[in-house]
Design a protein around this motif. Structure first.
Motif, short mmCIF file in Angstrom:
data_model
loop_
_atom_site.label_atom_id
_atom_site.label_comp_id
_atom_site.label_asym_id
_atom_site.label_seq_id
_atom_site.Cartn_x
_atom_site.Cartn_y
_atom_site.Cartn_z
N ALA A 1 2.06 -33.48 91.35
CA ALA A 1 1.54 -32.73 90.21
C ALA A 1 2.74 -32.22 89.42
O ALA A 1 3.65 -31.62 89.99
N CYS A 2 2.76 -32.49 88.12
CA CYS A 2 3.88 -32.10 87.27
C CYS A 2 4.08 -30.58 87.33
O CYS A 2 3.13 -29.81 87.18
N PRO A 3 5.34 -30.13 87.58
CA PRO A 3 5.58 -28.68 87.64
C PRO A 3 5.36 -27.98 86.29
O PRO A 3 5.15 -26.78 86.25
N ARG A 4 5.37 -28.77 85.18
CA ARG A 4 5.18 -28.14 83.86
C ARG A 4 3.70 -28.05 83.49
O ARG A 4 3.26 -27.05 82.94
N CYS A 5 2.95 -29.16 83.74
CA CYS A 5 1.57 -29.17 83.24
C CYS A 5 0.55 -29.61 84.29
O CYS A 5 -0.63 -29.75 83.99
N ALA A 6 1.01 -29.82 85.53
CA ALA A 6 0.14 -30.23 86.64
C ALA A 6 -0.43 -31.64 86.47
O ALA A 6 -1.32 -32.05 87.21
N GLU B 1 7.78 -39.54 86.45
CA GLU B 1 7.52 -39.20 85.06
C GLU B 1 6.08 -38.76 84.94
O GLU B 1 5.16 -39.44 85.40
N CYS B 2 5.88 -37.60 84.32
CA CYS B 2 4.53 -37.05 84.17
C CYS B 2 3.75 -37.89 83.16
O CYS B 2 4.23 -38.16 82.06
N ALA B 3 2.54 -38.28 83.55
CA ALA B 3 1.71 -39.12 82.67
C ALA B 3 1.18 -38.33 81.49
O ALA B 3 0.82 -38.90 80.45
N THR B 4 1.13 -37.01 81.60
CA THR B 4 0.56 -36.18 80.54
C THR B 4 1.61 -35.72 79.54
O THR B 4 1.49 -35.94 78.34
N CYS B 5 2.70 -35.08 80.04
CA CYS B 5 3.68 -34.51 79.11
C CYS B 5 4.99 -35.28 79.07
O CYS B 5 5.87 -34.98 78.28
N GLY B 6 5.16 -36.25 79.96
CA GLY B 6 6.37 -37.06 79.92
C GLY B 6 7.57 -36.44 80.63
O GLY B 6 8.64 -37.04 80.69
N TYR B 7 7.41 -35.24 81.21
CA TYR B 7 8.51 -34.59 81.91
C TYR B 7 8.95 -35.42 83.11
O TYR B 7 8.13 -35.99 83.82
N GLN B 8 10.26 -35.51 83.28
CA GLN B 8 10.79 -36.26 84.42
C GLN B 8 11.21 -35.29 85.51
O GLN B 8 12.13 -34.51 85.35
ZN LIG Z 1 3.65 -32.75 82.75
#
Ligand SMILES: [Zn+2]
Length: 311
Positions: free
Chosen positions: A31-36, A50-57
């Protein structure tokens, strides 16, 4: 235990190790630490999801002992496997040969792993009936001296071992968990703080008559001090487990590592202590030590070298 083949097929590739670290850090799935958000995919070369929602790596190794390491993860996993399973531990020379890295790299990896072991056991305390003693480790062997001679080359290691119950007739009691610490000296201040750190209040502490243990009762423990000069039994019969533990520690330090600098001794002692308390566990030793490695901030070469003695 894994065979070499079993190890290679499970953890022989960088992406397999990345997947294992991911499973351990995010048991419910990444789960992305920025947007889950979920992972779009794992990039093994950079060790990021790589986060599928916000693109954060998101790095799987940031904030762990693997932080910024250039050594392949399969080599790390092998080092962790060897250090968790091998009863005698493994020397840096041997590890360097097995994973094809330089001696300084293997040495540094091992100290990072030792730090994870040390941090993992930090909060554990012993209780019940606990044997306590201290001994000198390192330097030349001249038997047990409390002060003076040889004090510079030797370090004081305090040992506490729980008694789980009576042993078979004529045999020592059944041992429980053990705790070992490197102390600046064998004085009462050092021993007091060792006991406060490692033994739960209310426990029954068993020591010899050394006056460093004067405050044991004052500090909230029941205390039995046995004056060895008034006993017909030798110390190793009266305090079997602290003696066995100390002599095994010395054998580990000499046999596996030959020489250990005093300033690094506490991490070798932590490694010995970590394995000792897990000696009856066969399963999951690798997973357990991986978990500890993920939960610990790394230590750099510079920090290791700058470590003042005995802290
Ligand atoms: Zn994210």
């Amino acid at each position: 235990m894994l065979t070499v083949h079993g190890f290679r097929s499970q953890f022989g590739e960088e992406w397999q190790c990345g997947a294992q670290l991911t499973r351990q850090r995010w048991p419910e799935g990444f789960a992305c630490p920025r947007c889950a958000g979920p992972s779009r995919g794992y990039m093994a070369v950079r060790r990021v999801h790589e986060c599928a929602t916000c693109g954060y790596q998101c790095s799987v190794t940031a904030g762990t002992i693997f932080h910024k390491t250039r050594t392949p993860l399969p080599s790390w996993f092998w080092a962790i496997y060897r250090m968790s399973h091998d009863k005698k531990g493994i020397s840096a020379v041997q590890l360097a040969k097995e994973i094809g890295v330089s001696y300084p790299t293997a040495w540094l990896m091992q100290h990072k792993i030792r730090k994870a072991m040390q941090d993992r056991d930090q909060g554990y305390t012993l209780n019940g009936l606990v044997e306590v003693d201290e001994g000198y480790v390192g330097g030349e062997e001249h038997g047990k001296t409390r002060k003076g001679r040889g004090a510079k080359s030797k370090s004081v290691v305090a040992v506490a071992v729980e008694h789980r119950g009576p042993g078979e007739p004529g045999r020592p009691p059944i041992p429980g968990f053990a705790a070992l610490s490197v102390l600046p000296n064998a004085g009462s201040k050092s021993l007091d703080s060792f006991l406060k750190d490692k033994v739960r209040p209310g426990s029954h502490v068993l020591t010899d008559g050394w006056n460093g243990y004067w405050h044991v009762e004052q500090n909230g423990f029941a205390h039995t001090a046995i004056d060895l000069s008034k006993q017909d039994q030798p110390a190793h019969k009266l305090f079997p487990w602290v003696h066995i533990t100390l002599s095994n520690l010395k054998r580990f330090l000499l046999g596996t590592h030959h020489t250990v600098e005093n300033k690094h001794l506490k991490r070798y002692v932590a490694e010995f202590n970590y394995r000792l308390n897990r000696r009856t566990m066969e399963e999951d030793l690798l997973t357990r030590l991986l978990r500890a490695s993920l939960a610990t901030q790394t230590i750099t070469y510079k920090q290791l070298i700058a470590t003042p003695e005995l802290t």
